[in-house]
Write a protein that holds these residues in place. Structure first.
Motif, PDB file in Angstrom:
ATOM      1  N   ALA A  79       9.870   0.078   3.084  1.00 57.24           N
ATOM      2  CA  ALA A  79      11.014  -0.698   3.575  1.00 57.24           C
ATOM      3  C   ALA A  79      10.533  -1.925   4.350  1.00 57.24           C
ATOM      4  N   THR A  80       9.523  -1.735   5.177  1.00 51.88           N
ATOM      5  CA  THR A  80       8.949  -2.848   5.940  1.00 51.88           C
ATOM      6  C   THR A  80       8.357  -3.892   5.003  1.00 51.88           C
ATOM      7  N   LEU A  81       7.612  -3.447   4.012  1.00 45.48           N
ATOM      8  CA  LEU A  81       6.987  -4.359   3.050  1.00 45.48           C
ATOM      9  C   LEU A  81       8.035  -5.100   2.218  1.00 45.48           C
ATOM     10  N   ALA A  82       9.105  -4.410   1.850  1.00 46.73           N
ATOM     11  CA  ALA A  82      10.184  -5.058   1.098  1.00 46.73           C
ATOM     12  C   ALA A  82      10.823  -6.168   1.934  1.00 46.73           C
ATOM     13  N   ALA A  83      11.000  -5.895   3.226  1.00 46.27           N
ATOM     14  CA  ALA A  83      11.574  -6.914   4.112  1.00 46.27           C
ATOM     15  C   ALA A  83      10.656  -8.125   4.218  1.00 46.27           C
ATOM     16  N   ILE A  84       9.359  -7.891   4.333  1.00 44.97           N
ATOM     17  CA  ILE A  84       8.389  -8.996   4.404  1.00 44.97           C
ATOM     18  C   ILE A  84       8.419  -9.799   3.108  1.00 44.97           C
ATOM     19  N   SER A  85       8.470  -9.114   1.973  1.00 38.76           N
ATOM     20  CA  SER A  85       8.425  -9.806   0.675  1.00 38.76           C
ATOM     21  C   SER A  85       9.696 -10.602   0.394  1.00 38.76           C
ATOM     22  N   LYS A  86      10.783 -10.264   1.064  1.00 36.32           N
ATOM     23  CA  LYS A  86      12.044 -10.992   0.854  1.00 36.32           C
ATOM     24  C   LYS A  86      12.300 -12.054   1.914  1.00 36.32           C
ATOM     25  N   ASP A  87      11.514 -12.057   2.964  1.00 34.56           N
ATOM     26  CA  ASP A  87      11.715 -12.998   4.077  1.00 34.56           C
ATOM     27  C   ASP A  87      11.158 -14.367   3.700  1.00 34.56           C
ATOM     28  N   GLU A  88      12.037 -15.311   3.443  1.00 42.65           N
ATOM     29  CA  GLU A  88      11.613 -16.634   2.995  1.00 42.65           C
ATOM     30  C   GLU A  88      10.915 -17.453   4.070  1.00 42.65           C
ATOM     31  N   SER A  89      10.886 -16.962   5.305  1.00 45.45           N
ATOM     32  CA  SER A  89      10.120 -17.662   6.337  1.00 45.45           C
ATOM     33  C   SER A  89       8.627 -17.367   6.184  1.00 45.45           C
ATOM     34  N   ASN A  90       8.291 -16.362   5.384  1.00 45.33           N
ATOM     35  CA  ASN A  90       6.894 -16.066   5.064  1.00 45.33           C
ATOM     36  C   ASN A  90       6.463 -16.907   3.868  1.00 45.33           C
ATOM     37  N   ASN A 136       2.954 -12.252  12.305  1.00 45.14           N
ATOM     38  CA  ASN A 136       3.425 -10.894  12.517  1.00 45.14           C
ATOM     39  C   ASN A 136       3.414 -10.110  11.202  1.00 45.14           C
ATOM     40  N   ALA A 137       3.762 -10.762  10.106  1.00 45.56           N
ATOM     41  CA  ALA A 137       3.754 -10.104   8.797  1.00 45.56           C
ATOM     42  C   ALA A 137       2.325  -9.715   8.403  1.00 45.56           C
ATOM     43  N   ILE A 138       1.384 -10.594   8.656  1.00 45.59           N
ATOM     44  CA  ILE A 138      -0.026 -10.305   8.350  1.00 45.59           C
ATOM     45  C   ILE A 138      -0.483  -9.092   9.154  1.00 45.59           C
ATOM     46  N   ALA A 139      -0.186  -9.089  10.444  1.00 47.67           N
ATOM     47  CA  ALA A 139      -0.577  -7.967  11.308  1.00 47.67           C
ATOM     48  C   ALA A 139       0.079  -6.668  10.850  1.00 47.67           C
ATOM     49  N   THR A 140       1.338  -6.743  10.480  1.00 49.82           N
ATOM     50  CA  THR A 140       2.062  -5.553  10.022  1.00 49.82           C
ATOM     51  C   THR A 140       1.448  -5.004   8.744  1.00 49.82           C
ATOM     52  N   MET A 141       1.153  -5.884   7.796  1.00 51.46           N
ATOM     53  CA  MET A 141       0.543  -5.424   6.545  1.00 51.46           C
ATOM     54  C   MET A 141      -0.852  -4.847   6.790  1.00 51.46           C
ATOM     55  N   ALA A 142      -1.597  -5.439   7.692  1.00 49.38           N
ATOM     56  CA  ALA A 142      -2.923  -4.918   8.017  1.00 49.38           C
ATOM     57  C   ALA A 142      -2.816  -3.511   8.592  1.00 49.38           C
ATOM     58  N   ARG A 143      -1.845  -3.297   9.493  1.00 46.35           N
ATOM     59  CA  ARG A 143      -1.650  -1.953  10.068  1.00 46.35           C
ATOM     60  C   ARG A 143      -1.268  -0.946   8.984  1.00 46.35           C
ATOM     61  N   ILE A 144      -0.408  -1.365   8.075  1.00 41.77           N
ATOM     62  CA  ILE A 144      -0.001  -0.467   6.988  1.00 41.77           C
ATOM     63  C   ILE A 144      -1.216  -0.088   6.135  1.00 41.77           C
ATOM     64  N   ALA A 176       3.834 -12.206  -1.714  1.00 48.30           N
ATOM     65  CA  ALA A 176       3.181 -11.573  -2.873  1.00 48.30           C
ATOM     66  C   ALA A 176       2.294 -10.407  -2.439  1.00 48.30           C
ATOM     67  N   ILE A 177       1.593 -10.580  -1.328  1.00 44.33           N
ATOM     68  CA  ILE A 177       0.730  -9.508  -0.809  1.00 44.33           C
ATOM     69  C   ILE A 177       1.580  -8.309  -0.405  1.00 44.33           C
ATOM     70  N   ALA A 178       2.690  -8.573   0.278  1.00 46.41           N
ATOM     71  CA  ALA A 178       3.587  -7.486   0.698  1.00 46.41           C
ATOM     72  C   ALA A 178       4.111  -6.722  -0.515  1.00 46.41           C
ATOM     73  N   GLU A 179       4.490  -7.446  -1.547  1.00 50.93           N
ATOM     74  CA  GLU A 179       4.991  -6.790  -2.759  1.00 50.93           C
ATOM     75  C   GLU A 179       3.903  -5.953  -3.425  1.00 50.93           C
ATOM     76  N   ALA A 180       2.690  -6.486  -3.457  1.00 48.00           N
ATOM     77  CA  ALA A 180       1.579  -5.745  -4.063  1.00 48.00           C
ATOM     78  C   ALA A 180       1.297  -4.449  -3.297  1.00 48.00           C
TER      79      ALA A 180
END
Length: 129
Positions: free
Chosen positions: A52-63, A30-38, A69-73
């Motif tokens: 905000a969405t990317l920050a949540a992905i970058s802090k979610d330790e289940s990822n 889901n994180a990959i799909a979300t980042m692709a859409r962004i 790292a991609i979300a943060e970038a």
């Protein structure tokens, strides 16, 4: 008796996989799909909502670390990825344990220049599904 124990063990393992491992895989997918859409919508930098969405992905330790790292970038993009993020994404793209989807996203972010081109947008749309 031994067969019953074996069947029970198999059932417990299957349940563990379904309840614990599958949601983790789903979260990352889901994180990959979300980042692709962004990235398909990106125009110079992410919006406040996207950040905000990317920050949540970058802090979610289940990822995975790569996904975080991609979300943060992407979060830090201002017309293009920052030099420190490009260095991290290069490592992500060269690491064997990184998934093909993560490698693809890392490469796209490393080469980003203001927005994505039509060919890259098609690749991102495939990842967004």
């Amino acid at each position: 008796m031994q067969r019953k124990t074996s069947t029970l063990s198999a059932a417990v393992i299957a349940l563990f996989t379904l309840l614990i491992i599958a949601p983790l895989s789903f979260a990352e997918s889901n994180a990959i799909a979300t980042m692709a859409r962004i990235l398909t919508e990106l125009n110079h930098y992410p919006s406040a909502e996207q950040k905000a969405t990317l920050a949540a992905i970058s802090k979610d330790e289940s990822n995975s670390e790569a996904t975080r790292a991609i979300a943060e970038a992407i979060h830090n993009v201002e017309h293009k990825a920052k030099a420190d993020d490009v260095a991290t994404l290069k490592i992500v793209s060269e690491t064997e344990s990184t998934t093909e989807e993560e490698k693809q996203l890392a490469e796209i972010v490393m080469n980003l220049n203001h927005s994505v081109n039509a060919e890259t947008k098609k690749a991102l749309e495939a990842l967004a599904k």
